[in-house]
Motif scaffolding. Structure first.
Motif, PDB file in Angstrom:
ATOM      1  N   GLU A 103       0.808  -1.222   0.000  1.00 20.09           N
ATOM      2  CA  GLU A 103       0.000   0.000   0.000  1.00 20.09           C
ATOM      3  C   GLU A 103       0.842   1.274   0.000  1.00 20.09           C
ATOM      4  OE1 GLU A 103      -3.929   0.380   1.604  1.00 20.09           O
ATOM      5  OE2 GLU A 103      -3.612  -1.459   2.765  1.00 20.09           O
ATOM      6  N   SER A 104       2.033   1.220   0.598  1.00 19.97           N
ATOM      7  CA  SER A 104       2.873   2.416   0.561  1.00 19.97           C
ATOM      8  C   SER A 104       3.334   2.688  -0.867  1.00 19.97           C
ATOM      9  CB  SER A 104       4.066   2.273   1.511  1.00 19.97           C
ATOM     10  OG  SER A 104       4.859   1.146   1.173  1.00 19.97           O
ATOM     11  N   ALA A 107       0.356   4.004  -2.873  1.00 15.59           N
ATOM     12  CA  ALA A 107       0.101   5.419  -2.569  1.00 15.59           C
ATOM     13  C   ALA A 107       1.074   6.317  -3.325  1.00 15.59           C
ATOM     14  CB  ALA A 107       0.200   5.660  -1.071  1.00 15.59           C
ATOM     15  N   HIS A 149      -9.159   3.319   1.167  1.00  8.90           N
ATOM     16  CA  HIS A 149      -7.974   2.615   0.666  1.00  8.90           C
ATOM     17  C   HIS A 149      -8.196   2.064  -0.740  1.00  8.90           C
ATOM     18  CE1 HIS A 149      -5.292   2.559   4.264  1.00  8.90           C
ATOM     19  NE2 HIS A 149      -6.444   2.869   4.861  1.00  8.90           N
ATOM     20  N   HIS A 195      -4.895   9.894   7.697  1.00 10.46           N
ATOM     21  CA  HIS A 195      -5.631   9.919   6.437  1.00 10.46           C
ATOM     22  C   HIS A 195      -5.555  11.302   5.797  1.00 10.46           C
ATOM     23  CE1 HIS A 195      -8.469   6.213   6.234  1.00 10.46           C
ATOM     24  NE2 HIS A 195      -7.340   5.889   6.841  1.00 10.46           N
ATOM     25  N   LEU A 198      -2.221  11.972   4.273  1.00 13.01           N
ATOM     26  CA  LEU A 198      -2.079  11.196   3.053  1.00 13.01           C
ATOM     27  C   LEU A 198      -2.818  11.862   1.893  1.00 13.01           C
ATOM     28  CD1 LEU A 198      -1.232   8.723   1.451  1.00 13.01           C
ATOM     29  CD2 LEU A 198      -3.089   7.436   2.541  1.00 13.01           C
ATOM     30  N   MET A 214       1.432   6.700   3.986  1.00 10.18           N
ATOM     31  CA  MET A 214       0.759   5.399   4.015  1.00 10.18           C
ATOM     32  C   MET A 214       1.544   4.405   4.866  1.00 10.18           C
ATOM     33  SD  MET A 214      -1.856   3.564   3.092  1.00 10.18           S
ATOM     34  CE  MET A 214      -2.655   4.020   1.545  1.00 10.18           C
ATOM     35  N   HIS A 217       0.932   5.124   8.442  1.00 10.05           N
ATOM     36  CA  HIS A 217      -0.442   4.775   8.807  1.00 10.05           C
ATOM     37  C   HIS A 217      -0.583   3.269   9.033  1.00 10.05           C
ATOM     38  CE1 HIS A 217      -4.755   4.711   8.996  1.00 10.05           C
ATOM     39  NE2 HIS A 217      -4.868   4.047   7.854  1.00 10.05           N
TER      40      HIS A 217
END
Length: 234
Positions: A103-104, A107, A149, A195, A198, A214, A217
């Motif tokens: 996910e990083s 992002a 997400h 959030h 981000l 991300m 988080h």
């Protein structure tokens, strides 16, 4: 485009409303699966999925041989996370580590690619998370988080990364529900702030800031669940 709410999710929301309204009280045993499936006109499989969702977010607890009981909606230091449902395939730590890496990068590769409509939606979903938590609507809180997400994954410039997210989405998104029972208001406010940072990085098109936001988080969410995740040691 209208998207129909899945049956288990719809039933989970009905049961949560019954708990919030006091129709089902903390400590009370809920009706049998047969009775509830007949009441809602659904299969037992759909009902079991609804109850599993409620158990994951800490609203009910199933005790072997006794039945399912209402835990309640008030934050409590005595609450614990539900059993990790994918333990036969992957550990919870492994899934958090995968989220951290996947996910990083997603992002970072979504930075600057989301249109005004998606950015505004991300902001509204973050507000929804904050508002629903204050109202003890944990299902709405999680639904907003999942949608948040998913939008970012959809905006990823690398289609293969986006498809990889889709293939393991069920396991990844379960880690967003898992810590809810032990999440205190301070941590939820921090999550909301993460959030918003981000979203700001995505809007600026700052890939490195989006990657870090991300990563931080996911790492903080994992820490709430009792796991330390981060880059592999050199």
């Amino acid at each position: 485009m209208f998207t129909r709410t899945p049956v288990p999710q719809s039933v989970a929301r009905k049961l949560q409303t019954m708990i919030l309204d006091g129709e089902l009280k903390a400590g009370e045993k809920i009706p049998s699966q047969r009775e509830l499936s007949e009441r809602f006109g659904i299969s037992r499989a759909s009902l079991r999925e609804a109850l599993l969702t409620l158990e994951t977010v800490g609203l009910v607890k199933t005790e072997a041989g006794r039945g399912t009981f209402v835990v309640g909606t008030s934050p409590s230091s005595s609450k614990t996370m539900a059993e990790w449902r994918y333990s036969q395939d992957y550990s919870l730590r492994e899934v958090f580590e995968t989220r951290f890496m996947l996910e990083s990068e997603i992002a970072a590769r979504a930075a600057g690619r989301l249109g005004r409509e998606d950015l505004d939606l991300l902001a509204r979903l973050t507000d929804d998370m904050e508002r629903s938590w204050a109202g003890r609507d944990y299902l709405a809180n999680v639904e907003a988080d999942l949608h948040f997400h998913e939008i970012i994954a959809r905006g990823c410039a690398n289609r293969m990364l986006g498809e990889l997210y889709g293939r393991v989405r069920e396991q990844l998104t379960e880690t967003q529900r898992q810590p809810i029972p032990i999440t205190d208001p301070v941590r939820m406010q921090a999550s909301v702030g993460e959030h918003r940072r981000l979203v700001a990085a995505l809007e600026r098109g700052d890939a490195e800031a989006a990657r870090k936001a991300m990563a931080d988080h996911v790492a903080n969410t994992a820490a709430c669940a009792g796991y330390s995740v981060g880059p592999a040691p050199a």
